[in-house]
Design an enzyme around this catalytic site. Structure first.
Site, PDB file in Angstrom:
ATOM      1  N   ASP A   1       0.859  -1.182   0.000  1.00 53.98           N
ATOM      2  CA  ASP A   1       0.000   0.000   0.000  1.00 53.98           C
ATOM      3  C   ASP A   1       0.898   1.235   0.000  1.00 53.98           C
ATOM      4  OD1 ASP A   1      -2.286   1.592   0.138  1.00 53.98           O
ATOM      5  OD2 ASP A   1      -2.463   1.435   2.317  1.00 53.98           O
ATOM      6  N   HIS A   2       0.393   2.310  -0.563  1.00 54.73           N
ATOM      7  CA  HIS A   2       1.071   3.601  -0.434  1.00 54.73           C
ATOM      8  C   HIS A   2       0.625   4.282   0.848  1.00 54.73           C
ATOM      9  CE1 HIS A   2       1.513   3.926  -5.080  1.00 54.73           C
ATOM     10  NE2 HIS A   2       2.722   3.794  -4.560  1.00 54.73           N
TER      11      HIS A   2
ATOM     12  N   HIS B   1      -4.760   4.535   0.217  1.00 54.62           N
ATOM     13  CA  HIS B   1      -5.889   3.705  -0.238  1.00 54.62           C
ATOM     14  C   HIS B   1      -5.551   2.832  -1.450  1.00 54.62           C
ATOM     15  CE1 HIS B   1      -8.445   6.111   2.399  1.00 54.62           C
ATOM     16  NE2 HIS B   1      -8.040   7.201   1.799  1.00 54.62           N
ATOM     17  N   HIS B   2      -4.337   2.286  -1.503  1.00 50.89           N
ATOM     18  CA  HIS B   2      -3.972   1.508  -2.693  1.00 50.89           C
ATOM     19  C   HIS B   2      -3.542   0.079  -2.363  1.00 50.89           C
ATOM     20  CE1 HIS B   2      -2.765   5.743  -4.291  1.00 50.89           C
ATOM     21  NE2 HIS B   2      -4.067   5.549  -4.367  1.00 50.89           N
ATOM     22  N   PRO B   3      -4.247  -0.656  -1.502  1.00 47.36           N
ATOM     23  CA  PRO B   3      -3.811  -2.029  -1.251  1.00 47.36           C
ATOM     24  C   PRO B   3      -3.860  -2.869  -2.525  1.00 47.36           C
ATOM     25  CG  PRO B   3      -5.959  -1.626  -0.233  1.00 47.36           C
ATOM     26  CD  PRO B   3      -5.455  -0.309  -0.730  1.00 47.36           C
TER      27      PRO B   3
END
Ligand code: FAD
Length: 517
Positions: free
Chosen positions: A301-302, A455-457
């Site tokens: 994630d980021h 919010h990038h899993p």
């Protein structure tokens, strides 16, 4: 409570999850009128008018159509538990997201080619898929798409004067001014390109599941229906078991099953079905039918530091876009060197801070957000039990590696350098956060408390050519003949920026393979 019913149906293709990838795929695969397609979505149709309003996006989190997950406490972020939003409705996370549209950097996709040994996942080869997705104002020039379902808006007049000053500050640092982040060159400054048309969010459902598509006789959309597990016969999936909103159980038989339940629920569904790491399944009281140790691993994630906060000298008008109006991508050493970005600084036209800090009143402050583009920390996801109600154990392992922590310090330094530049002097009263930091430990402590999910899993069913990879380059689960995963979970590694465009390109690429010209 679930009640078994005699109800059973058949479909050629079953798509599990009507989110970003699933909604696109349902439209593309049902273009062949001879192919019955069933799209199964746990959530309902979208009904909340706030979803249309770009500025309202942060307020959508926690509403009834957000899965609203919790991570395990994170040692790398001061022991904090992070809330993870995910859309639970037709359109999925495209109904909640911040609308930023960034394809990624060519080197991001070279990493996918290296992982899979398949050139189809390279930048040049993915270009037709990106172009087919896009309706870009500069489209038709050989680089961007024109007339595709998803609008890509290049903001101009609506850009906040604070974001304009941020862009000037970045440019005076030597960063190139870009026309957007989607040309292949990402290092530079520009307003963010957005999935907005006429001032309104466009979800993937708006773009692909149009009334004309919905009226196709061969497409069925089943809402309020959560797939509990896959049923298997030998090396094939027979179908799926669904729990409907009233608690009834239904079985659907399918020739092919495509999982588009997202980076958390696709691996969880596989695990509940007995496909996953033997030790995890055994701990969760699930019989292991196929031992696939990598399912649920490689979680990435980021993070964004929220934030490098400034009190404003004059009122900051509310964003006319979606608050985070511009991102500057850069290298960590010489910020302006070319190539693949390493760090990012974003301009938030609002006082954006993590829950560890008190936000000043709206209009009195603004935040520069900062982060790293290619974290090396790798986490995992597990089920805690066999049932749908059993909690997911989500451990993103934030900031686990020294490399990630080092680059995060550089990202904070870059934010402060931009934030103190002359071009922002007209807005900057004084820096509020982090304020004076006297030691490396102070810096790390601030970062640990400021970091929030971007919010990038992704990555939990990674594609690859190695024997441990979960899906092959065709996105077929290696252990089974007719099961595919097509969503953010197949990404072997993060793209530099937000990942939605890449998820859509993955789905479009899969559709092209299934719909030969
Ligand atoms: C708050 C937020 C902000 C973001 N901002 C950006 C941004 O600005 N730009 C960007 O590029 N990306 C952004 N993202 C990320 C992007 O939206 C996601 O990466 C992308 O939408 C993921 O697509 P997906 O198809 O993998 O999953 P999703 O879109 O999440 O779809 C999964 C779907 O499957 C359904 N489902 C799950 N389990 C089951 C089951 N068992 N049975 C039936 N249905 C099921 C879910 O309800 C959901 O509808 C953001 C995400 C969030 C949440």
């Amino acid at each position: 409570m679930t009640r078994a019913t005699a109800s059973e149906r058949n479909a050629d293709v079953v798509i599990v999850g009507g989110g970003s990838a699933g909604a696109l795929l349902a439209a593309r695969l049902s273009e062949d009128a001879t192919r019955p397609v069933l799209l199964i979505e746990a959530g309902e149709e979208e009904h909340d008018p706030d979803i249309r309003n770009p500025a309202a996006w942060p307020a959508l989190q926690g509403r009834s159509y957000d899965w609203d997950y919790r991570t395990e406490p994170q040692a790398g972020t001061a022991g904090r538990v992070h809330r993870w939003a995910r859309g639970r409705l037709i359109g999925g996370s495209s109904c909640l997201h911040a609308m930023g549209y960034m394809r990624g950097h060519p080197a991001d996709f070279q990493a996918w080619v290296d992982a899979t040994g398949d050139r189809r996942w390279g930048w040049d080869e993915l270009l037709p898929a990106f172009q087919a997705i896009e309706d870009h104002p500069l489209g038709g020039n050989g680089l961007y798409g024109k007339g595709g379902p998803m609008p890509v808006h290049l903001p101009s007049d609506e850009v906040s004067p604070v974001a304009r000053a941020f862009i000037e500050a970045g440019a005076s640092l030597g960063l190139p001014r870009l026309e957007g982040h989607n040309s292949g060159q990402m290092i530079g400054v520009t307003p963010n390109s957005l999935n907005i048309r006429d001032g309104h969010r466009v979800t993937v459902a708006d773009a692909w599941l149009t009334p004309a598509v919905r009226s196709r006789a061969n497409l069925t959309v089943l809402t309020g229906s959560r797939v509990r597990r896959l049923t298997m016969a030998g090396n094939r999936v027979r179908g799926v078991e669904i729990v409907q909103r009233q608690g009834n159980l239904e079985t659907v038989l399918a020739d092919r099953v495509v999982l588009c339940a997202g980076a958390l629920e696709s691996p969880a569904l596989l695990m509940r079905s007995g496909i996953g790491p033997r030790d995890t399944l055994s701990a969760a009281n699930v019989d292991c039918l196929i031992d696939v140790p990598e399912i649920g691993r490689n979680l990435q994630d980021h993070l964004l530091g929220a934030g490098n906060l400034y009190a404003a000298r004059k009122p900051v008008a509310p964003s006319r876009l979606q608050h985070s109006e511009s991102m500057a991508y850069m290298r960590a050493g010489d910020f302006t060197a070319g190539g693949q970005p390493e760090i990012v600084v974003g301009c938030g036209v609002a006082p954006i801070v993590s829950e560890c800090f008190e936000a000043p009143a709206a209009g009195t402050a603004y935040s520069l957000l900062f982060g790293i583009t290619h974290p090396t920390s790798r986490g995992s996801l597990r089920i805690s039990g066999p049932e749908l109600g059993d909690r997911l154990i989500i451990d993103p392992a934030y900031l686990r590696t020294e490399r990630d922590r080092t680059l995060f310090r550089r990202a904070l330094a870059a934010a402060r350098e931009i934030g103190h530049h002359d071009e922002l002097a007209g807005w900057r009263e004084r820096e509020l956060l982090p304020g004076s930091l006297n030691s490396a430990a102070d810096i790390d402590d601030f970062i640990a408390r400021a970091a929030i999910t971007h919010h990038h899993p992704c990555g939990t069913c990674r594609m690859g050519k190695d024997t441990d990879a979960v899906v092959d380059a065709d996105l077929r689960l290696k252990a089974l003949d007719n099961l595919f995963v097509v969503d953010a979970s197949v990404m072997p590694s993060l793209t530099a920026g937000p990942i939605h465009a890449a998820v859509l390109a993955i789905a479009e690429t899969f559709a092209r393979r299934m719909n030969p010209a």
